[in-house]
Design a protein around this motif. Structure first.
Motif, PDB file in Angstrom:
ATOM      1  N   GLY A  32       0.812  -1.208   0.000  1.00  0.00           N
ATOM      2  CA  GLY A  32       0.000   0.000   0.000  1.00  0.00           C
ATOM      3  C   GLY A  32       0.847   1.260   0.000  1.00  0.00           C
ATOM      4  O   GLY A  32       0.547   2.218  -0.719  1.00  0.00           O
ATOM      5  N   VAL A  33       1.929   1.256   0.775  1.00  0.00           N
ATOM      6  CA  VAL A  33       2.825   2.414   0.802  1.00  0.00           C
ATOM      7  C   VAL A  33       3.525   2.574  -0.550  1.00  0.00           C
ATOM      8  O   VAL A  33       3.647   3.691  -1.069  1.00  0.00           O
ATOM      9  CB  VAL A  33       3.848   2.289   1.950  1.00  0.00           C
ATOM     10  CG1 VAL A  33       4.957   3.311   1.827  1.00  0.00           C
ATOM     11  CG2 VAL A  33       3.152   2.417   3.287  1.00  0.00           C
ATOM     12  N   LEU A  34       3.979   1.466  -1.129  1.00  0.00           N
ATOM     13  CA  LEU A  34       4.645   1.549  -2.433  1.00  0.00           C
ATOM     14  C   LEU A  34       3.706   2.058  -3.517  1.00  0.00           C
ATOM     15  O   LEU A  34       4.085   2.894  -4.346  1.00  0.00           O
ATOM     16  CB  LEU A  34       5.220   0.184  -2.810  1.00  0.00           C
ATOM     17  CG  LEU A  34       6.386  -0.308  -1.957  1.00  0.00           C
ATOM     18  CD1 LEU A  34       6.787  -1.716  -2.371  1.00  0.00           C
ATOM     19  CD2 LEU A  34       7.561   0.641  -2.061  1.00  0.00           C
ATOM     20  N   VAL A  35       2.475   1.576  -3.528  1.00  0.00           N
ATOM     21  CA  VAL A  35       1.503   2.043  -4.518  1.00  0.00           C
ATOM     22  C   VAL A  35       1.178   3.516  -4.279  1.00  0.00           C
ATOM     23  O   VAL A  35       1.047   4.289  -5.237  1.00  0.00           O
ATOM     24  CB  VAL A  35       0.231   1.166  -4.487  1.00  0.00           C
ATOM     25  CG1 VAL A  35      -0.874   1.778  -5.320  1.00  0.00           C
ATOM     26  CG2 VAL A  35       0.553  -0.228  -4.992  1.00  0.00           C
ATOM     27  N   THR A  48      -9.104   3.264  -6.473  1.00  0.00           N
ATOM     28  CA  THR A  48      -9.182   1.804  -6.532  1.00  0.00           C
ATOM     29  C   THR A  48      -7.882   1.166  -6.997  1.00  0.00           C
ATOM     30  O   THR A  48      -7.770  -0.053  -6.982  1.00  0.00           O
ATOM     31  CB  THR A  48     -10.318   1.367  -7.478  1.00  0.00           C
ATOM     32  OG1 THR A  48     -10.060   1.897  -8.786  1.00  0.00           O
ATOM     33  CG2 THR A  48     -11.659   1.857  -6.971  1.00  0.00           C
ATOM     34  N   LEU A  49      -6.892   1.961  -7.382  1.00  0.00           N
ATOM     35  CA  LEU A  49      -5.639   1.418  -7.893  1.00  0.00           C
ATOM     36  C   LEU A  49      -4.877   0.624  -6.829  1.00  0.00           C
ATOM     37  O   LEU A  49      -4.261  -0.385  -7.138  1.00  0.00           O
ATOM     38  CB  LEU A  49      -4.759   2.545  -8.437  1.00  0.00           C
ATOM     39  CG  LEU A  49      -3.415   2.131  -9.027  1.00  0.00           C
ATOM     40  CD1 LEU A  49      -3.641   1.242 -10.246  1.00  0.00           C
ATOM     41  CD2 LEU A  49      -2.616   3.352  -9.404  1.00  0.00           C
ATOM     42  N   SER A  50      -4.931   1.048  -5.593  1.00  0.00           N
ATOM     43  CA  SER A  50      -4.168   0.363  -4.545  1.00  0.00           C
ATOM     44  C   SER A  50      -4.892  -0.863  -3.997  1.00  0.00           C
ATOM     45  O   SER A  50      -4.275  -1.672  -3.295  1.00  0.00           O
ATOM     46  CB  SER A  50      -3.859   1.323  -3.405  1.00  0.00           C
ATOM     47  OG  SER A  50      -5.040   1.692  -2.736  1.00  0.00           O
ATOM     48  N   PHE A  51      -6.163  -1.018  -4.314  1.00  0.00           N
ATOM     49  CA  PHE A  51      -6.923  -2.122  -3.721  1.00  0.00           C
ATOM     50  C   PHE A  51      -6.479  -3.480  -4.255  1.00  0.00           C
ATOM     51  O   PHE A  51      -6.242  -4.409  -3.472  1.00  0.00           O
ATOM     52  CB  PHE A  51      -8.417  -1.923  -3.980  1.00  0.00           C
ATOM     53  CG  PHE A  51      -9.262  -3.048  -3.450  1.00  0.00           C
ATOM     54  CD1 PHE A  51      -9.454  -3.198  -2.098  1.00  0.00           C
ATOM     55  CD2 PHE A  51      -9.826  -3.971  -4.311  1.00  0.00           C
ATOM     56  CE1 PHE A  51     -10.217  -4.245  -1.599  1.00  0.00           C
ATOM     57  CE2 PHE A  51     -10.580  -5.014  -3.830  1.00  0.00           C
ATOM     58  CZ  PHE A  51     -10.776  -5.145  -2.469  1.00  0.00           C
ATOM     59  N   LEU A  52      -6.369  -3.628  -5.563  1.00  0.00           N
ATOM     60  CA  LEU A  52      -6.053  -4.932  -6.152  1.00  0.00           C
ATOM     61  C   LEU A  52      -4.667  -5.441  -5.758  1.00  0.00           C
ATOM     62  O   LEU A  52      -4.542  -6.611  -5.367  1.00  0.00           O
ATOM     63  CB  LEU A  52      -6.214  -4.888  -7.669  1.00  0.00           C
ATOM     64  CG  LEU A  52      -6.015  -6.220  -8.380  1.00  0.00           C
ATOM     65  CD1 LEU A  52      -7.061  -7.227  -7.912  1.00  0.00           C
ATOM     66  CD2 LEU A  52      -6.094  -6.027  -9.881  1.00  0.00           C
ATOM     67  N   PRO A  53      -3.611  -4.623  -5.821  1.00  0.00           N
ATOM     68  CA  PRO A  53      -2.306  -5.149  -5.372  1.00  0.00           C
ATOM     69  C   PRO A  53      -2.300  -5.572  -3.904  1.00  0.00           C
ATOM     70  O   PRO A  53      -1.721  -6.604  -3.554  1.00  0.00           O
ATOM     71  CB  PRO A  53      -1.346  -3.977  -5.601  1.00  0.00           C
ATOM     72  CG  PRO A  53      -1.995  -3.138  -6.618  1.00  0.00           C
ATOM     73  CD  PRO A  53      -3.469  -3.299  -6.414  1.00  0.00           C
ATOM     74  N   ARG A  54      -2.955  -4.790  -3.052  1.00  0.00           N
ATOM     75  CA  ARG A  54      -3.007  -5.164  -1.629  1.00  0.00           C
ATOM     76  C   ARG A  54      -3.779  -6.456  -1.435  1.00  0.00           C
ATOM     77  O   ARG A  54      -3.397  -7.309  -0.625  1.00  0.00           O
ATOM     78  CB  ARG A  54      -3.626  -4.054  -0.792  1.00  0.00           C
ATOM     79  CG  ARG A  54      -2.691  -2.880  -0.593  1.00  0.00           C
ATOM     80  CD  ARG A  54      -3.246  -1.863   0.345  1.00  0.00           C
ATOM     81  NE  ARG A  54      -4.493  -1.343  -0.210  1.00  0.00           N
ATOM     82  CZ  ARG A  54      -5.488  -0.859   0.504  1.00  0.00           C
ATOM     83  NH1 ARG A  54      -5.414  -0.817   1.797  1.00  0.00           N
ATOM     84  NH2 ARG A  54      -6.571  -0.405  -0.078  1.00  0.00           N
TER      85      ARG A  54
END
Length: 89
Positions: A32-35, A48-54
């Motif tokens: 989350g911090v990296l995104v 919503t961009l950070s939701f899928l990687p997390r």
């Protein structure tokens, strides 16, 4: 049940909960911090961009550490049942 036994059981339970939460949440926090840094650098304001990687990292952590976490829970449950005789006193 003596208060010492009850305090010991609660302390062990809380340690186990903190361990499980730490193992599952820490990778998601790092991603989350990296995104967020990527979003700040590129000025992309998509929520919503950070939701899928997390989500994917959390699922990967569950897959990778699930067996170990389950064994920790089973060890704790086994210890509780072994102490059942002490709890009845």
């Amino acid at each position: 049940m003596t208060p010492e036994i009850a305090v010991e059981l609660v302390a062990e339970c809380l340690k186990l909960v903190v361990l499980i939460v730490t193992v599952l949440i820490t990778p998601s926090l790092v991603v989350g911090v990296l995104v967020s840094l990527f979003q700040a650098a590129t000025q992309i304001n998509e929520q919503t961009l950070s939701f899928l990687p997390r989500l994917l990292v959390t699922l990967a952590a569950i897959i990778a550490m699930g067996t170990w976490l389950t064994s920790k829970l089973m060890d704790y449950a086994r210890a509780i049942f072994e102490r059942a005789a002490q709890l009845a006193l």
